[in-house]
Structure formats: C-alpha cells, structure tokens
Scaffold this motif. Structure first.
Motif, PDB file in Angstrom:
ATOM      1  N   PHE A 180       0.831  -1.207   0.000  1.00 23.05           N
ATOM      2  CA  PHE A 180       0.000   0.000   0.000  1.00 23.05           C
ATOM      3  C   PHE A 180       0.865   1.257   0.000  1.00 23.05           C
ATOM      4  O   PHE A 180       0.657   2.168  -0.803  1.00 23.05           O
ATOM      5  N   SER A 229       2.380   1.785  -3.280  1.00 23.43           N
ATOM      6  CA  SER A 229       1.401   2.191  -4.293  1.00 23.43           C
ATOM      7  C   SER A 229       1.050   3.677  -4.217  1.00 23.43           C
ATOM      8  O   SER A 229       0.657   4.269  -5.213  1.00 23.43           O
ATOM      9  N   THR A 278      -8.451   5.271   2.752  1.00 21.81           N
ATOM     10  CA  THR A 278      -7.726   4.829   1.550  1.00 21.81           C
ATOM     11  C   THR A 278      -7.122   3.452   1.784  1.00 21.81           C
ATOM     12  O   THR A 278      -7.176   2.581   0.909  1.00 21.81           O
ATOM     13  N   TRP A 279      -6.547   3.248   2.971  1.00 22.88           N
ATOM     14  CA  TRP A 279      -5.974   1.944   3.317  1.00 22.88           C
ATOM     15  C   TRP A 279      -7.048   0.855   3.308  1.00 22.88           C
ATOM     16  O   TRP A 279      -6.863  -0.203   2.723  1.00 22.88           O
ATOM     17  N   GLN A 339      -9.845   0.687   1.753  1.00 24.83           N
ATOM     18  CA  GLN A 339     -10.269   0.388   0.374  1.00 24.83           C
ATOM     19  C   GLN A 339      -9.231  -0.486  -0.323  1.00 24.83           C
ATOM     20  O   GLN A 339      -9.584  -1.469  -0.989  1.00 24.83           O
ATOM     21  N   PHE A 340      -7.962  -0.148  -0.168  1.00 23.56           N
ATOM     22  CA  PHE A 340      -6.882  -0.913  -0.787  1.00 23.56           C
ATOM     23  C   PHE A 340      -6.855  -2.339  -0.242  1.00 23.56           C
ATOM     24  O   PHE A 340      -6.810  -3.314  -0.995  1.00 23.56           O
ATOM     25  N   GLU A 341      -6.877  -2.457   1.085  1.00 24.15           N
ATOM     26  CA  GLU A 341      -6.837  -3.775   1.735  1.00 24.15           C
ATOM     27  C   GLU A 341      -8.034  -4.620   1.313  1.00 24.15           C
ATOM     28  O   GLU A 341      -7.887  -5.804   0.985  1.00 24.15           O
ATOM     29  N   LYS A 360      -9.921  -4.491  -1.379  1.00 24.50           N
ATOM     30  CA  LYS A 360      -9.819  -4.916  -2.779  1.00 24.50           C
ATOM     31  C   LYS A 360      -8.775  -6.019  -2.932  1.00 24.50           C
ATOM     32  O   LYS A 360      -8.989  -7.003  -3.645  1.00 24.50           O
ATOM     33  N   LYS A 361      -7.640  -5.864  -2.271  1.00 27.09           N
ATOM     34  CA  LYS A 361      -6.566  -6.861  -2.346  1.00 27.09           C
ATOM     35  C   LYS A 361      -7.038  -8.201  -1.781  1.00 27.09           C
ATOM     36  O   LYS A 361      -6.861  -9.249  -2.421  1.00 27.09           O
TER      37      LYS A 361
END
Length: 128
Positions: free
Chosen positions: A66, A69, A102-103, A105-107, A109-110
């Motif tokens: 993250f 990115s 933001t974290w 959302q990233f986590e 999706k991953k």
C-alpha cells in the motif's frame, strides 16, 4: 456459497515469532462455513468434512505494498524502526496521515481478489 465480502477478512495473517505459519481458519464445503482451528474439538468435530485451509496472507506485506502504491515506500524503514510491530506502527502512521479510508479500500480490494482466486482454485461457489 461463500460471501466474499465477509470471508475475505479470514485471510489476514500477522506474522510474528510466536505466530507460526499454520492456517487458523478452514472452510467446510459441506457445512458452508469457516471453522476456527483453535477450537479444541477441531479434529474430533471435523473428521468427516472436506476441509480446505484458508491461505495465510501476510497483512504487513500488503501494508508495505500500500505504501509503495501511494509513493510512500521511503516511509517503510521509518515505520519499521519505530516499533518492532510493523502493523501497530503502520496503523498509527495511516491515522496520523489521514489515510485510514484509503488503506481500508486498498486492503479490501486486495483481500477480495485473493479470496476470489482461492474460491476458483478450490471450486467454491461465491458471491460478492
């Protein structure tokens, strides 16, 4: 059928010297549910079921991914140096820098991508 939105969080794993790389969660196709390995009756209760181990996804590796990115990879060493528990320092860092949403959302999706791949590999029906 497995609900990916709920199940994806079973894939989190926080590596440490006391937390061996052993699947903590298993999926039972017959019962259509996650089963905790720490249950004292795990083996006795599940002898007849076809259990599939839930993979261990190193959450600290995803935290570092993250940061990379969002072009903050230079902060990885600083976070690591602050505390031997990277995850704890990472949580403070994203809170202080207003990156919590933001974290997440990233986590999410991953983990969702990993969970869907795992379902496909194991021929498990799923819904998002």
């Amino acid at each position: 059928m497995i609900n990916i939105t709920k199940a994806k969080y079973y894939f989190r794993w926080y590596p440490s010297e006391w937390n061996a790389a052993t699947s903590l969660w298993w999926y039972s196709k017959e019962a259509n549910r996650m089963i905790n390995y720490n249950n004292p009756n795990f083996f006795k209760d599940n002898q007849e079921q076809n259990l599939i181990p839930v993979p261990l996804i190193d959450i600290t590796a995803i935290e570092k991914e993250f940061l990379t990115s969002i072009e903050r990879s230079k902060d990885i060493d600083t976070i690591s140096y602050e505390n031997s528990d990277f995850d704890c320092s990472f949580k403070k860092y994203i809170d202080n820098n207003r990156m919590v949403n933001t974290w997440h959302q990233f986590e999410g999706k991953k983990l969702e991508t990993i969970a869907i791949s795992w379902c496909k590999e194991n021929k498990i029906r799923y819904a998002i």
